[in-house]
Write an enzyme that holds these catalytic residues in place. Structure first.
Site: not given
Length: 281
Positions: A161, A166
């Site tokens: 990932e 974020e």
């Protein structure tokens, strides 16, 4: 989008209209790795989100995760992801808008959207970037990220990932770039933050991206390299030398950001001006 902690960040406590939040202190000194070699890129895939206001994004490029997932998509998130134009649509001005709403829907108290290119487009290596204006507020979790396209067979985190961007909505001036892989996932992920000293990511658009080649991933904000990761920097297997697909979403709640509060206003919108993928010439 998996839960992780950020360590070794010097912080000061400030108050604002959002309430109490922590502001990482970022060095103004430019590191040697900023002396980057010239790279030549060729655009291979993009979405500029041109189209009529109120319409869904291009179905030849994007599909959806819907529902609540298992254990709130593995993060104890609170939203129900839909593919309604209430939660994801073009604004007619060249932007995609993902909207998190506070509403009762199929047993959940919040709705939002999570779009992806899985099964439609994936890429190994290159430059991947998006120009985004984030939402904000306690419990709001916007992200631009990638998963290995073998996730259906090998599972997570063996698939790998790459979290290109974020943000914790209660700390609107700081974003995170992160890798999750076998032996370094969840709270043990390889991560670093990048902060704005006199602004916030919800106040204007910023470009978030990676430059990715075999055995190296560089993380950028507005062209500034703030993290370089190679196999020697992770504590487990390097699983980033194969195709990955793209994801954009706004989560509500979850291990990484906590619960919304009375000070969290809804709806919250993430605006995406474009997503572009390049390969090296």
């Amino acid at each position: 989008m998996k839960f992780f902690e950020t360590k070794n960040i010097q912080k000061v406590i400030l108050t604002s209209s959002l309430g109490l939040f922590l502001l990482p202190l970022m060095s103004c000194e430019e590191e040697a790795v900023q002396n980057l070699p010239t790279r030549n890129w060729e655009l291979v895939w993009s979405d500029e989100f041109e189209g009529n206001a109120g319409t869904l994004p291009d179905a030849s490029k994007w599909t959806y995760d819907t529902g609540t997932g298992t254990n709130g998509w593995g993060n104890q998130e609170l939203e129900y992801y839909t593919k309604r134009t209430d939660n994801v649509k073009l604004d007619g001005a060249g932007n995609l808008v993902i909207t998190a709403k506070k509403e009762n829907y199929s047993g959940s108290a919040f709705t939002s959207a999570r779009i992806k290119t899985q099964g439609l487009f994936s890429q190994t290596y290159g430059k991947i970037e998006a120009r985004i204006k984030t939402p904000y507020g306690p419990g709001i979790w916007p992200a631009f990220w990638m998963l290995g396209d073998d996730i259906g067979t090998v599972g997570w985190p063996q698939s790998g990932e790459i979290d290109i961007m974020e943000l914790k909505g209660n700390i609107p001036n700081v974003v995170y770039g992160t890798l999750h892989g076998p032996g370094y996932s969840g709270s043990a992920a390889k991560t670093k933050s990048y902060g704005l000293q006199n602004s916030r990511f919800d106040q204007d658009f910023h470009v978030f991206g990676i430059e990715w080649k075999e055995n190296q991933i560089d993380f950028f904000v507005d062209g500034f390299l703030y993290q370089r990761v190679t196999p020697k920097d992770v504590t487990g297997e390097w699983v980033y030398n194969h195709p990955f697909f793209l994801i954009l979403n706004v989560a509500v709640g979850g291990n990484f950001v906590g619960f919304p509060t009375d000070g969290t206003s809804f709806p919250q919108n993430m605006y995406i001006d474009y997503v572009r993928v390049y390969k090296a010439k």
